[in-house]
Design a protein around this motif. Sequence first.
Motif, mmCIF file in Angstrom:
data_model
loop_
_atom_site.group_PDB
_atom_site.id
_atom_site.type_symbol
_atom_site.label_atom_id
_atom_site.label_comp_id
_atom_site.label_asym_id
_atom_site.label_seq_id
_atom_site.Cartn_x
_atom_site.Cartn_y
_atom_site.Cartn_z
ATOM 1 N N CYS A 1 0.830 -1.220 0.000
ATOM 2 C CA CYS A 1 0.000 0.000 0.000
ATOM 3 C C CYS A 1 0.861 1.265 0.000
ATOM 4 O O CYS A 1 0.444 2.317 -0.448
ATOM 5 N N ARG A 2 2.077 1.163 0.526
ATOM 6 C CA ARG A 2 3.076 2.250 0.565
ATOM 7 C C ARG A 2 2.690 3.378 1.525
ATOM 8 O O ARG A 2 3.349 4.427 1.523
ATOM 9 N N LYS A 3 1.599 3.227 2.303
ATOM 10 C CA LYS A 3 1.137 4.328 3.160
ATOM 11 C C LYS A 3 1.083 3.945 4.624
ATOM 12 O O LYS A 3 1.156 4.803 5.488
ATOM 13 N N CYS A 4 0.840 2.689 4.946
ATOM 14 C CA CYS A 4 0.578 2.297 6.338
ATOM 15 C C CYS A 4 1.860 2.407 7.155
ATOM 16 O O CYS A 4 2.948 2.653 6.633
ATOM 17 N N CYS B 1 4.562 -0.077 6.058
ATOM 18 C CA CYS B 1 5.208 0.310 4.792
ATOM 19 C C CYS B 1 6.144 1.495 5.021
ATOM 20 O O CYS B 1 7.264 1.537 4.493
ATOM 21 N N CYS C 1 2.601 -5.092 5.631
ATOM 22 C CA CYS C 1 1.647 -4.070 5.178
ATOM 23 C C CYS C 1 0.247 -4.359 5.746
ATOM 24 O O CYS C 1 -0.240 -5.487 5.670
ATOM 25 N N ASP C 2 -0.376 -3.307 6.311
ATOM 26 C CA ASP C 2 -1.720 -3.453 6.904
ATOM 27 C C ASP C 2 -2.731 -4.024 5.912
ATOM 28 O O ASP C 2 -3.660 -4.725 6.292
HETATM 29 ZN ZN ZN Z 1 1.158 -0.879 3.732
#
Ligand code: ZN
Length: 372
Positions: A98-101, A104, A112-113
């Motif tokens: 996701c690159r955001k959690c 990450c 990753c969530d």
């Molecule tokens: Zn993530």
Amino acid sequence: MNNKRFKTTAWGVDEPGQNFKQFEISRRMPGHNDVHIAIKYSGICHSDIHQANGDWNKSKYPMIPGHEIAGIVVFIGKNVKKFKVGDHAGIGCMIDSCRKCKSCSNNEENYCDKGAVLTYNSTMKFSHCPGYSENPEQCEITYGGYSKDIVCDEKFVCLIPKNIPLKNAPPLLCAGITVYSPFVYYGIKKGMNVGVAGLGGLGSMAVKFAKAFGCIVTVFSRTNAKKEEALKNLGADFYIDSNTQNITNKCDIIINTISANHDLNYYMNALNVNGKMILLGAPSKPFEINAFSLLIKRKSICGSLIGGMRETQEMLDFCGTHNLYCDVEICKPNYIYEAYNRTVKGDVKWRFCIDVNAESDPEDIGLIPIPL
Ligand SMILES: [Zn+2]
Ligand SMILES: NC(=O)c1ccc[n+]([C@@H]2O[C@H](COP(=O)([O-])OP(=O)(O)OC[C@H]3O[C@@H](n4cnc5c(N)ncnc54)[C@H](OP(=O)(O)O)[C@@H]3O)[C@@H](O)[C@H]2O)c1
Ligand SMILES: [Zn+2]
């Protein structure tokens, strides 16, 4: 977004337990952030076997397995910074996240969530992924490394040091990082007594890393068949045949790589006060655990899943510095089914790697001898 695609050859199954067959698949043409790798070798991890056989009830068919990928960079997109054409490059179990959690952001894309996009048997489920669709049913399905080519965002590609022979590199991308990560996270250090349960792809790498970290290593294996190899070639200090011997060595940590259902209580007895059982293997059934095996001597059971991208690169650099890699048997694509059967029997030293460019003559038994 660039919608152009190209064709390549791959090997997979379209139902559980089937013999492997050749497929023609398409991959996206590399975008600005992508690296195109001409795959040379692809490792056969036991997780591929679980997935191809549908052991975890999450399999999608047709399936092209393979998440231990090593090859040569043949093209880079204009934004790519880490690679140049001709580099040795590898891809492991993930190709996006996701690159955001929090995980990450913490370089732990493996946790990753939202669940990382896996290299195969997964979908391009995030809006930043090429192949994403708002309709989850239409997100592109991922195909793994039993193939001649792969295209991936550079963030999920690692540089393989050139002193590591390319044929020995694939297992590092899954087996290697999976056993290396607990050494770092759990602070396994010089002089500690480390047990390794199950001596296959992960287990052999666990012994090698434990020796490189200066630990005292005990191997637990189902028979005596691997004793000499374990002691002489891998450098283990002690060897226990778990079928016939009672536990005598006391370990601070046990790295449990056993792929099949087994009695965990037997191995719990081998732990010292405050000992930790680190589960890496993924048997299909839940464990039955005797509470006293935890209470007495304050033992714990924990687990670990591969490693993040930064840590995977660190592990490869460590392997480059220590000249450390997996011993492999090379096979042709027409041998995959047989390689699966032999891996399940524990009959491989220590990992099969498919030479994806070897000719697959159906009459040929498919093994490629390696000069000693
Ligand atoms: Zn993530
Ligand atoms: N946590 C993660 O992130 C992660 C990553 C990769 C793989 N995995 C999982 O880790 C496991 C090992 O993978 P691998 O590729 O190393 O597999 P592998 O090469 O097949 O090795 C597994 C070893 O388990 C032992 N074993 C198998 N059946 C057994 C049984 N019935 N009783 C006792 N021991 C048995 C065997 O060791 P001996 O012959 O020495 O007895 C075998 O060599 C698999 O379940 C895989 O899915 C997890
Ligand atoms: Zn794996």
